[in-house]
Design a protein around this motif. Structure first.
Motif, PDB file in Angstrom:
ATOM      1  N   LEU A  90      -8.455   2.002  -8.665  1.00  0.00           N
ATOM      2  CA  LEU A  90      -7.825   1.039  -7.772  1.00  0.00           C
ATOM      3  C   LEU A  90      -8.366  -0.362  -7.995  1.00  0.00           C
ATOM      4  O   LEU A  90      -9.574  -0.577  -8.035  1.00  0.00           O
ATOM      5  CB  LEU A  90      -8.064   1.453  -6.321  1.00  0.00           C
TER       6      LEU A  90
ATOM      7  N   LYS B  11      -4.973   0.343   6.712  1.00  0.00           N
ATOM      8  CA  LYS B  11      -4.408   0.409   5.365  1.00  0.00           C
ATOM      9  C   LYS B  11      -5.502   0.287   4.308  1.00  0.00           C
ATOM     10  O   LYS B  11      -5.486   0.980   3.290  1.00  0.00           O
ATOM     11  CB  LYS B  11      -3.357  -0.680   5.175  1.00  0.00           C
TER      12      LYS B  11
ATOM     13  N   LEU C 287      -6.361   2.989   1.302  1.00  0.00           N
ATOM     14  CA  LEU C 287      -6.454   2.625  -0.110  1.00  0.00           C
ATOM     15  C   LEU C 287      -7.790   3.054  -0.701  1.00  0.00           C
ATOM     16  O   LEU C 287      -7.852   3.637  -1.789  1.00  0.00           O
ATOM     17  CB  LEU C 287      -6.265   1.113  -0.270  1.00  0.00           C
TER      18      LEU C 287
ATOM     19  N   PRO D  47       0.806  -1.225   0.000  1.00  0.00           N
ATOM     20  CA  PRO D  47       0.000   0.000   0.000  1.00  0.00           C
ATOM     21  C   PRO D  47       0.838   1.273   0.000  1.00  0.00           C
ATOM     22  O   PRO D  47       0.488   2.250  -0.660  1.00  0.00           O
ATOM     23  CB  PRO D  47      -0.816  -0.122   1.292  1.00  0.00           C
TER      24      PRO D  47
ATOM     25  N   LEU E  21      -2.991  -3.274  -6.397  1.00  0.00           N
ATOM     26  CA  LEU E  21      -2.258  -3.844  -5.272  1.00  0.00           C
ATOM     27  C   LEU E  21      -2.275  -5.358  -5.426  1.00  0.00           C
ATOM     28  O   LEU E  21      -3.343  -5.966  -5.434  1.00  0.00           O
ATOM     29  CB  LEU E  21      -2.898  -3.428  -3.948  1.00  0.00           C
TER      30      LEU E  21
ATOM     31  N   LEU F 138       0.260   4.237  -2.717  1.00  0.00           N
ATOM     32  CA  LEU F 138      -0.228   5.566  -2.350  1.00  0.00           C
ATOM     33  C   LEU F 138       0.775   6.651  -2.740  1.00  0.00           C
ATOM     34  O   LEU F 138       0.384   7.748  -3.141  1.00  0.00           O
ATOM     35  CB  LEU F 138      -0.523   5.603  -0.854  1.00  0.00           C
TER      36      LEU F 138
ATOM     37  N   VAL G 278      -7.513  -4.399  -6.336  1.00  0.00           N
ATOM     38  CA  VAL G 278      -6.819  -5.103  -5.259  1.00  0.00           C
ATOM     39  C   VAL G 278      -7.087  -6.590  -5.414  1.00  0.00           C
ATOM     40  O   VAL G 278      -7.921  -7.008  -6.218  1.00  0.00           O
ATOM     41  CB  VAL G 278      -7.302  -4.615  -3.869  1.00  0.00           C
TER      42      VAL G 278
END
Length: 382
Positions: free
Chosen positions: A120, A106, A110, A81, A97, A85, A122
């Motif tokens: 984003l 965290k 995010l 992370p 990520l 960032l 993940v």
């Protein structure tokens, strides 16, 4: 950059001959080799009809990430992370990520980035993580893409069965604020297998496991749009096998001594050039007359074969470690040690952690310093 060698070298930008005048230890990026590497892999991906999502764990640098995106990358992959960032704050908007997290704080950070415009994505390897991402997305009024993390032989994170993947995919799809985007299957154990035939066998074994998972998802009506994974060592095999939809290669931008023995394109020679170097200066000679440099394990990550040393573009020897701050130039018997003050450019044992040791990278083209790029994610291993 207002400290260290970057501050000392700033006034050399654009000056003819400035490459040879840099204060050291300085992390160098040879622009010609770097641009060739970026263009080469982007072209190979286009020819294969596959996407490219380069991994920033290698460089942690927004300048490099932007060059990769400009060359056609879909976005940038990040391991942690903190580096994600940092790149978002530096203007990189499409970020993935690639590892699970367990900290709700965290996760909240995010998702806040997603609410501010970060595209984003993940990965999730368990139901609790899906639930946490969903709760954070709802609280922030954001939408994020989530991929099912799959383990196809690396033994690090991810589900290993179709049933596990289907269960997670269904949960992601049912969570408001989450988009089921596909799967990740990073075969890290493939990347440094030296011989092409051996590496192909290991990669295909990984892809067999992945294909079983993909078939299970398709049967459940959850065929993934994105199948992401791969790396520098397996990129040619992944383009050939067409199981993934995109490749997360990282080290190709720099190359290092760890990758040098790997037959990336069979036995046809290297496809990527060395573009990362650490420049050091001869600061003294010991009682045996051996040249001592100002770069040790605080300037090079030493988890790999020793660096090769170049003087005025000619390979003259290797570097051995004589302390955290110092190295020793190891030369053949017929080579005279350079004088104090001579600058030596060295390859690196392992590029990723070497970049993480430096605040900035000096972009050099020919004989001059062209720019100094901050490494925004330097030290952010959180």
């Amino acid at each position: 950059m207002d400290r260290g060698v970057a501050a000392l070298n700033a006034d050399l930008i654009g000056v003819a001959g400035s490459r040879a005048a840099l204060e050291t230890p300085a992390l160098l990026l040879d622009a010609t080799a770097f641009e060739k590497n970026v263009a080469t892999l982007a072209g190979l991906a286009r020819e294969a009809g596959m996407g490219l999502r380069p991994h920033a764990k290698t460089h942690k640098c927004a300048g490099i990430a932007k060059a990769q995106i400009d060359a056609g990358a879909l976005g940038i992959a990040c391991a942690k992370p903190g580096e994600l960032l940092a790149l978002f704050d530096a203007g990189v908007a499409s970020l993935m990520l690639t590892a699970p997290v367990s900290s709700r704080r965290k996760i909240d950070r995010l998702v806040q980035a997603a609410a501010k415009g970060c595209a984003l994505s993940v990965v999730a390897d368990r139901a609790g993580l899906v639930a946490d991402y969903g709760a954070a997305a709802r609280a922030a009024g954001a939408t994020i893409s989530v991929l099912v993390d799959c383990d196809t032989g690396l033994g690090r994170t991810g589900v290993t069965t179709p049933e596990g993947a289907v269960a997670l995919a269904r949960m992601i799809a049912a969570e408001p604020g989450l988009i089921y985007a596909g799967v990740q299957a990073y075969a890290g154990h493939v990347q440094h297998v030296h011989r092409t035939d051996e590496r192909r066998a290991v990669n295909r074994a990984a892809n067999e496991g992945l294909s079983t998972i993909l078939a299970g998802l398709a049967e459940a009506g959850l065929a993934p749009k994105i199948v992401t994974g791969g790396g520098t060592g397996s990129h040619a095999l992944d383009f050939e096998d067409q199981v993934l939809t995109e490749v997360q290669a990282g080290s190709y931008v720099f190359m290092d001594e760890g990758y040098r023995p790997v037959e990336l394109h069979g036995a046809n020679g290297p496809v990527f050039d060395f573009s990362m170097f650490v420049m050091v200066t001869i600061i003294a000679h010991n009682a045996k007359g051996e040249a001592i440099t100002d770069g040790g394990s605080k300037s090079f990550a030493i988890d790999g074969p020793p660096p090769r040393a170049f003087l005025n573009g000619r390979e003259i020897g290797t570097i051995a470690w004589v302390g955290d701050e110092f190295g020793k130039l190891v030369l053949p018997p017929d080579v005279t040690p350079p004088a104090a003050g001579a600058r030596i450019e060295c390859t690196v044992p392992h590029c990723d952690p070497t970049a993480n040791l430096h605040d900035a990278i000096h972009l050099v083209r020919g004989d001059r310093l062209e720019a100094i790029w901050p490494i925004e994610g330097r030290g952010l291993s959180d």
